[in-house]
Design an enzyme around this catalytic site. Structure first.
Site, PDB file in Angstrom:
ATOM      1  N   GLN A  47       0.667  -1.134   0.233  1.00 26.96           N
ATOM      2  CA  GLN A  47      -0.039  -0.037   0.068  1.00 26.96           C
ATOM      3  C   GLN A  47       0.755   1.094   0.007  1.00 26.96           C
ATOM      4  OE1 GLN A  47      -3.637   0.398   2.679  1.00 26.96           O
ATOM      5  NE2 GLN A  47      -2.494   1.775   3.470  1.00 26.96           N
ATOM      6  N   LYS A  53      -4.440   6.459  15.212  1.00 34.33           N
ATOM      7  CA  LYS A  53      -5.447   7.297  14.588  1.00 34.33           C
ATOM      8  C   LYS A  53      -6.680   7.823  15.283  1.00 34.33           C
ATOM      9  CE  LYS A  53      -4.582   4.926   9.914  1.00 34.33           C
ATOM     10  NZ  LYS A  53      -4.743   3.817   9.324  1.00 34.33           N
ATOM     11  N   HIS A 109      -2.408  10.344   9.658  1.00 36.91           N
ATOM     12  CA  HIS A 109      -3.531  10.604   9.123  1.00 36.91           C
ATOM     13  C   HIS A 109      -4.383   9.488   8.592  1.00 36.91           C
ATOM     14  CE1 HIS A 109      -1.027  10.293   4.903  1.00 36.91           C
ATOM     15  NE2 HIS A 109      -1.190   9.192   5.492  1.00 36.91           N
ATOM     16  N   ARG A 110      -5.341   9.483   7.686  1.00 33.99           N
ATOM     17  CA  ARG A 110      -6.107   8.440   7.062  1.00 33.99           C
ATOM     18  C   ARG A 110      -6.195   9.101   5.511  1.00 33.99           C
ATOM     19  NH1 ARG A 110      -8.913   5.212  10.424  1.00 33.99           N
ATOM     20  NH2 ARG A 110      -8.621   3.890   8.557  1.00 33.99           N
ATOM     21  N   SER A 111      -6.381   8.105   4.596  1.00 39.42           N
ATOM     22  CA  SER A 111      -6.247   8.295   3.258  1.00 39.42           C
ATOM     23  C   SER A 111      -7.046   9.376   2.702  1.00 39.42           C
ATOM     24  CB  SER A 111      -6.651   6.941   2.453  1.00 39.42           C
ATOM     25  OG  SER A 111      -7.409   6.290   2.851  1.00 39.42           O
ATOM     26  N   LYS A 130       2.784  10.355  10.477  1.00 43.75           N
ATOM     27  CA  LYS A 130       2.720   9.794   9.012  1.00 43.75           C
ATOM     28  C   LYS A 130       1.497  10.759   8.529  1.00 43.75           C
ATOM     29  CE  LYS A 130       0.580   5.805   7.560  1.00 43.75           C
ATOM     30  NZ  LYS A 130       0.454   4.475   7.220  1.00 43.75           N
TER      31      LYS A 130
HETATM   32  P1  PGA Z   1      -6.552   4.200   5.525  1.00 45.11           P
HETATM   33  O1  PGA Z   1      -4.906   3.780   5.099  1.00 45.11           O
HETATM   34  O2  PGA Z   1      -6.726   5.774   6.067  1.00 45.11           O
HETATM   35  O3  PGA Z   1      -7.075   3.939   4.044  1.00 45.11           O
HETATM   36  O4  PGA Z   1      -6.997   3.100   6.311  1.00 45.11           O
HETATM   37  C1  PGA Z   1      -3.911   4.492   5.833  1.00 45.11           C
HETATM   38  C2  PGA Z   1      -3.283   3.306   6.577  1.00 45.11           C
HETATM   39  O5  PGA Z   1      -3.450   1.929   6.409  1.00 45.11           O
HETATM   40  O6  PGA Z   1      -2.322   3.669   7.287  1.00 45.11           O
HETATM   41 ZN    ZN Z   2      -1.935   1.368   7.766  1.00 40.86          ZN
END
Ligand code: PGA
Ligand code: ZN
Length: 400
Positions: A153, A326, A354-356, A377
């Site tokens: 990812q 988070k 953060h988040r995506s 991050k």
């Molecule tokens: P997500 O991805 O915010 O889409 O969950 C970020 C991560 O996995 O750290």
């Molecule tokens: Zn992650």
């Protein structure tokens, strides 16, 4: 002075163009705070529940707002307890963790406003440490954040030797630009994924070469150590029925995945590996941490979901040596602080994240400084990412 007189909620856009929840909190002395919920795409199975924004707002207006009026915004635990009591479930499935976290952050900012202190100072207190977090910058990515790109990812620049926050932030932007150069030299076109990282249609093996080369170039240029790390988001790769990690046409058993990751840590001197294994496999996490935890951070995101109970299980199992924090995974700042404290007491490094799906909200920059987190991050480029990075630069410059 910090007694809450009104809480208002609205739908605003997030960086993916989806609706998210924004909260405004006002206090009797005119204090004002605004917070907006981020949103994940590769969400962990055990996260607090995000409801559709309209539904979450309607439920929070009905159940939470009446309980919040009269509560002191400066008493963060009272605010967050009121949110928990209004919801009544373990996972915020009644009012939605999106409304909960937006209100929790807005209340903290309203209290800071009344006190005339920056948010990090209010949250961290007078005995806060003097350290600043190292920014982990997503420069290449795929998975749930970009189709037809890498299986892994996120490939994250980690400027561990940067002498200042500002130099670290600019180093990550330089790695992002250097990746574009290396891809261009290889004739690979690349769009960007949800977090602003390059999302090239290349194999994971080639992505390692590209990022390694880009990091080397920038390291030579800036003259301090830059390493890189990964968020493998392996719960998204794991297929329960086949009991294997699926990389396109190839699969790996848990043992093979451990071998693979341990090999990558040594070959690329990785500074950081997040979610290298499935979110239900504490045992495999422990085996990997035992093997490479002395030279890299093994971080639990989907594994721990900012939840103290899951972190306790992980600590007992020796499953990792760091935790991703988070706030929207758990719903309140108080819960996020509890996870940070438990992690710190047990020698776990913390990474505020953060988040995506993001907004211009900068709370996590303040949270990282307030909690003395080793890392933050929050992407590399793009307005919703630079909002946090630039706030970090301002905090370091004492200009917030
Ligand atoms: P997500 O991805 O915010 O889409 O969950 C970020 C991560 O996995 O750290
Ligand atoms: Zn992650």
């Amino acid at each position: 002075m910090t007694r809450i007189t009104s809480v208002s909620l609205r739908r605003v856009l997030d960086s993916r163009g989806n609706a998210t929840v924004e909260a405004d909190v006002l206090t009797e002395s005119g204090g004002f705070g605004r917070g907006a919920a981020p949103s994940g795409a590769s969400t962990g199975e055990y996260e607090a529940i995000e409801l559709p924004a309209s539904e979450s707002i309607a439920k929070a207006r009905e159940h939470a707002v009446p309980r919040l009026e009269g509560v002191y915004a400066g008493d963060q635990r009272a605010v967050d307890n009121a949110l928990r009591a209004a919801d009544g479930t373990d996972d915020f499935s009644a009012i939605g963790a999106n409304s909960a976290v937006a209100v929790s952050m807005a209340a903290a900012k309203a209290a800071a406003d009344v006190l005339g202190a920056p948010l990090y100072q209010h949250l961290g207190g007078a005995f806060r440490g003097e350290n600043f977090p190292v920014p982990l910058g997503n420069v290449v990515g795929g998975g749930e954040h970009a189709k037809e790109a890498t299986h892994i990812q996120e490939f994250l620049a980690a400027p561990v030797g940067a002498p200042s926050v500002s130099e670290a932030v600019f180093a990550n932007a330089a790695v992002h630009a250097a990746v574009a150069d290396v891809l261009d030299e290889r004739g690979v076109p690349a769009a960007k994924g949800d977090e602003g990282a390059w999302a090239p249609p290349i194999s994971d093996a080639e992505a390692f070469e590209v990022v390694d080369e880009a990091v080397d170039r920038v390291e030579d240029d800036v003259g301090f150590e830059i390493r890189f790390g990964l968020d493998m988001a392996a719960a998204e790769l794991y297929d329960d029925d086949r009991e294997a990690y699926v990389y396109g046409d190839e699969t790996k058993s848990a043992d093979e995945q451990i071998e693979y990751v341990a090999g990558l840590v040594d070959e690329y001197d990785l500074a950081y590996v997040e979610d290298p294994l499935d979110e239900n496999d504490y045992e495999a996490f422990a085996t990997l941490t035992d093997r490479v935890g002395d030279r890299t951070l093994i971080c639990g995101d989907d594994l721990f979901v900012t939840n103290v109970e899951r972190l306790e299980d992980g600590i007992d199992a020796g499953a990792a040596n760091s935790i991703l924090i988070k706030p929207n995974q758990i719903g309140t700042l108080s819960d996020a602080f509890d996870a940070v404290e438990l992690a710190a007491r047990n020698g776990y490094e913390t990474v505020i994240s953060h988040r995506s799906g993001e907004t211009e909200d900068t709370t996590i920059a303040h949270l990282a400084v307030a909690t003395d987190a080793g890392y933050i991050k929050t992407g590399t480029v793009g307005g919703e990412r630079t909002a946090k990075l630039n706030e970090l630069v301002r905090i370091a410059d004492d200009a917030v």
